[in-house]
Design an enzyme around this catalytic site. Sequence first.
Site, PDB file in Angstrom:
ATOM      1  CE  LYS A   1       3.613   8.683  -1.037  1.00  0.00           C
ATOM      2  NZ  LYS A   1       4.462   9.893  -1.541  1.00  0.00           N
TER       3      LYS A   1
ATOM      4  CE  LYS B   1       0.689   8.709   0.488  1.00  0.00           C
ATOM      5  NZ  LYS B   1       0.572  10.002  -0.424  1.00  0.00           N
TER       6      LYS B   1
HETATM    7  C1  PBG Z   1       3.360  11.772  -3.987  1.00  0.00           C
HETATM    8  C2  PBG Z   1       2.142  11.371  -3.915  1.00  0.00           C
HETATM    9  C3  PBG Z   1       1.472  10.505  -3.531  1.00  0.00           C
HETATM   10  C4  PBG Z   1       0.031  10.351  -2.598  1.00  0.00           C
HETATM   11  C5  PBG Z   1       0.379  12.046  -1.987  1.00  0.00           C
HETATM   12  N1  PBG Z   1       1.879  13.110  -2.208  1.00  0.00           N
HETATM   13  C6  PBG Z   1       1.851   9.738  -4.245  1.00  0.00           C
HETATM   14  C7  PBG Z   1       2.940   9.208  -5.171  1.00  0.00           C
HETATM   15  O1  PBG Z   1       3.736   8.824  -4.066  1.00  0.00           O
HETATM   16  O2  PBG Z   1       3.108   8.859  -5.997  1.00  0.00           O
HETATM   17  C8  PBG Z   1      -0.666  10.160  -2.544  1.00  0.00           C
HETATM   18  C9  PBG Z   1      -2.068  10.003  -1.607  1.00  0.00           C
HETATM   19  C10 PBG Z   1      -3.534   9.302  -2.300  1.00  0.00           C
HETATM   20  O3  PBG Z   1      -2.686   8.337  -3.450  1.00  0.00           O
HETATM   21  O4  PBG Z   1      -4.192   9.545  -1.929  1.00  0.00           O
HETATM   22  N2  PBG Z   1       4.629  13.036  -3.585  1.00  0.00           N
END
Ligand code: PBG
Length: 330
Positions: A196, A254
């Site tokens: 991520k 992601k």
């Molecule tokens: C946070 C989380 C995020 C997303 C999923 N879980 C945002 C972040 O890490 O700040 C993002 C998903 C998206 O942008 O569609 N745990």
Amino acid sequence: MFPLRRNRRLRTNEAIRALVRETIISPNDFLVPLFVVEGKGVKDEIPSMPNYYRYSLDLLEQEVKSLWNLGLKSVLLFVKVPDHLKDNEGKEALNPNGLMQRAIKTVKNACPEMLVMTDVALDPYSMYGHDGIIENGLVVNDATTDFLAEMSLSHAQAGANFVAPSDMMDGRILTIREALDDEGYINTGIMSYSAKYASAFYGPFRDALDSAPVDLVDIPKDKKTYQMDPANRFEAIRESEMDIDEGADIVMVKPGLCYLDIVREIKNEVDVPVAVYQVSGEYAMLKAAAEKGWLDHDAVMMEQIIAIKRAGADIIASYFAKDVVKLLNG
Ligand code: PBG
């Protein structure tokens, strides 16, 4: 060699194109993210995500049934937590009667066969908007993973099929796996957000949950000390392999589109299913361009989904899931 080989023969008409098509999209490819809020009769459009909504539990029930009828059989739950319940440790996340726990039960009651995955991370519960506990201005790792394990257990107890830790702390998969196993939840799966990235594409999601990191002195302003540097490739493979060693059933990359090189590399490297999250900013970009009449929404949407699957995604978490399936069904 030309003229013996003419590649255009296989593109002559739709029948032959369909016959040789390598990537086929079906409802089974999708995991549908759902945003849940407190209240009754609430269906709130998220401003930066046109046609995407936060649902209160009563309307969540209807939404889940309509997903099921479309052939969408897996959901990924996120909750928007009221401000007064936020703190540094995210204690509300362990409330057996909290919004997430009730949401899990609501989905299971409405649709017992629906696969329920839950977001495991502190940010919606954190007064600082971080995915971990803050101590002395730092997001601390090990105290956070212990907490995430308790949170996962609470979701499993409420009936979640899979927990999906999205926090990027080191070692959390092992801690979560052990906590679940110790309590007998051996069949509760873990889908790990393994690679991520610290991405600017998460903006609309943070609007949806009101979960952006706060702007305060002594609090990290971004998530770069735990989410990955977009410049890195080898690290993504290392993250995924470590999560698999620790017990992840599914690994995830992601965001999606900007990271399809990473998806392919991980797909070639690992022997567990690979999920890809086409994130909120990707959704927002296409909606905005289509609103302006600059892109053909449906055509670009399908092209993007095909690209994600072709890159190696076994599972696609996407806000477009419903639109895609409606299009497939004609
Ligand atoms: C946070 C989380 C995020 C997303 C999923 N879980 C945002 C972040 O890490 O700040 C993002 C998903 C998206 O942008 O569609 N745990």
